[in-house]
Design an enzyme around this catalytic site. Structure first.
Site, PDB file in Angstrom:
ATOM      1  N   THR A 100      -0.181   0.380   6.380  1.00 44.07           N
ATOM      2  CA  THR A 100       0.160  -0.574   5.332  1.00 44.07           C
ATOM      3  C   THR A 100       0.409  -1.924   5.987  1.00 44.07           C
ATOM      4  O   THR A 100       1.526  -2.218   6.408  1.00 44.07           O
ATOM      5  CB  THR A 100       1.386  -0.133   4.517  1.00 44.07           C
ATOM      6  N   GLY A 101      -0.637  -2.691   6.134  1.00 42.93           N
ATOM      7  CA  GLY A 101      -0.455  -3.968   6.810  1.00 42.93           C
ATOM      8  C   GLY A 101      -1.448  -4.997   6.324  1.00 42.93           C
ATOM      9  O   GLY A 101      -2.141  -4.788   5.323  1.00 42.93           O
TER      10      GLY A 101
ATOM     11  N   ASP B 197      -8.029  -2.776   4.582  1.00 46.03           N
ATOM     12  CA  ASP B 197      -8.159  -1.670   5.532  1.00 46.03           C
ATOM     13  C   ASP B 197      -7.995  -0.296   4.905  1.00 46.03           C
ATOM     14  O   ASP B 197      -8.537   0.701   5.428  1.00 46.03           O
ATOM     15  CB  ASP B 197      -7.122  -1.825   6.659  1.00 46.03           C
TER      16      ASP B 197
ATOM     17  N   ARG C 299     -13.140  -8.700  -2.192  1.00 40.76           N
ATOM     18  CA  ARG C 299     -12.419  -8.435  -0.934  1.00 40.76           C
ATOM     19  C   ARG C 299     -11.965  -6.966  -0.852  1.00 40.76           C
ATOM     20  O   ARG C 299     -11.439  -6.399  -1.797  1.00 40.76           O
ATOM     21  CB  ARG C 299     -11.213  -9.367  -0.853  1.00 40.76           C
ATOM     22  N   VAL C 300     -12.176  -6.366   0.302  1.00 40.14           N
ATOM     23  CA  VAL C 300     -11.711  -5.001   0.571  1.00 40.14           C
ATOM     24  C   VAL C 300     -10.845  -5.045   1.829  1.00 40.14           C
ATOM     25  O   VAL C 300     -11.214  -5.688   2.818  1.00 40.14           O
ATOM     26  CB  VAL C 300     -12.906  -4.048   0.785  1.00 40.14           C
TER      27      VAL C 300
ATOM     28  N   THR D 263       0.837  -1.193   0.000  1.00 36.02           N
ATOM     29  CA  THR D 263       0.000   0.000   0.000  1.00 36.02           C
ATOM     30  C   THR D 263       0.875   1.248   0.000  1.00 36.02           C
ATOM     31  O   THR D 263       2.018   1.207   0.436  1.00 36.02           O
ATOM     32  CB  THR D 263      -0.857  -0.047   1.277  1.00 36.02           C
TER      33      THR D 263
END
Ligand code: GLY
Length: 336
Positions: A253-254, A234, A231-232, A203
């Protein structure tokens, strides 16, 4: 003469003090990331290392130019993220990872800390810069979040620049998809890490404080390789991967499935606002709690007093910071 010099020295000292106060009021800070994960020197070529650093510097320059000209934190984070979206080294915009079906579905969010206005899109396929679409949602849709075909239609209606599927697709990401498919055939379990064969959460994001002291946050991503069923993650969820208020701004970003459950970005800002925790302490604590659930990754965070934090529990995170009057710095590996 001596007296005149002494008087002049006192006057200059007073000017410096006043100048310092005014300079502090005009200070701005921009912090960016280009993803966290298993990013190690042994896995990087010198060419890629240099290309990533150049892109991070270009993003800092774009956002920094906005802030140096007295522009808003909101404009700055959008400008910085657009640069990273256009660069194929990062998993956002051009260079986004592929879904299991071999398409690119893009997620993005932006939030203005002045007003808590926010805009987000998920599963969009044709807007060259999804972060600008998220901003258009915030400013012109009357809603906070649009998804899929509806968001694509809104983008066209708003006249945002459209891009063909070939713009987003890169050979490297296609190879990642093929490795993911091979792993699926070998029956490897789909853990959050196994989603991405390179174990990177690529990200991109930015947080900024402008010279008026306002904060903003922006995040953009292609999600994870092999994602399915709409799929979405965070990144486009306000509070999970992106959040800004008057006190604090965060972009994450995880491993999205865990960052959503921890509401990471809002949780960090809530601890800063309600407990008065220093931002680095708040970020590290929430990161540690998220890791306990099973989710690794990183965050960037910035507070209204200009303090910033990088926090990641992966070997590396593409990252950088720029401040008014100081040289921008970028880093990749954990030991930098
Ligand atoms: N953090 C990006 C995602 O999980 O989609």
């Amino acid at each position: 003469m001596r007296h005149a010099l002494g008087t002049m020295a006192i006057a200059m000292a007073m000017m410096a003090t006043l100048g310092g106060a005014s300079a502090r009021a005009q200070e701005w800070t921009l912090v960016i990331h280009g993803g966290a994960g298993v990013i190690e020197r042994e896995r990087m070529t010198p060419e890629r290392d240099a290309a990533v650093r150049a892109a991070l510097n270009a993003a800092l320059a774009a956002g920094g130019a906005v802030l140096d000209g007295g522009g808003s934190a909101l404009d700055a984070v959008e400008a910085a993220v657009r640069v990273l979206e256009d660069d194929p080294n990062f998993n956002a915009g051009r260079g986004a990872v592929f879904t299991a079906d071999g398409t690119n579905e893009l997620d993005a969010a932006i939030m203005d800390g002045r007003s808590r206005a926010a805009g987000a899109v998920a599963g969009v396929t044709a807007t060259r810069n999804p972060i600008s679409l998220a901003r258009a949602v915030m400013e012109r849709s009357g809603h906070v979040m649009l998804i899929g075909a509806g968001a694509d239609a809104f983008s066209r209606a708003e006249g945002l620049e459209q891009a063909a599927p070939e713009w987003f697709a890169t050979p490297e990401r296609r190879e990642q998809l093929e490795r993911w498919r091979a792993a699926q055939q070998q029956g490897q379990r789909q853990s959050a890490l196994a989603f991405d064969p390179d174990h990177k959460f690529g990200t991109v994001g930015a947080v900024a404080r402008d010279s008026a002291g306002n904060l903003a946050a922006a995040t953009s991503t292609g999600g994870v390789t092999g994602k399915r069923w709409g799929r979405v993650g965070d990144a486009p969820l306000i509070g999970a991967g992106t959040f800004a208020d008057a006190t604090c701004a965060v972009s994450a970003t995880g491993a999205g499935e865990f960052y959503i459950r921890m509401n990471v970005a809002h949780e960090i800002c809530a601890r800063v606002r309600l407990s008065g925790d220093p931002v680095q302490q708040a970020a590290d604590a929430v990161q540690a709690e998220t890791l306990q659930l099973g989710g690794s990754g990183g965050v960037i965070a910035l507070t209204a007093d200009g303090a910033h934090a990088f926090s990641f529990n992966t070997p590396g995170m593409y990252r950088g910071v720029a401040r008014r009057g100081a040289a921008a710095t970028v880093a990749i590996y954990g030991d930098e």
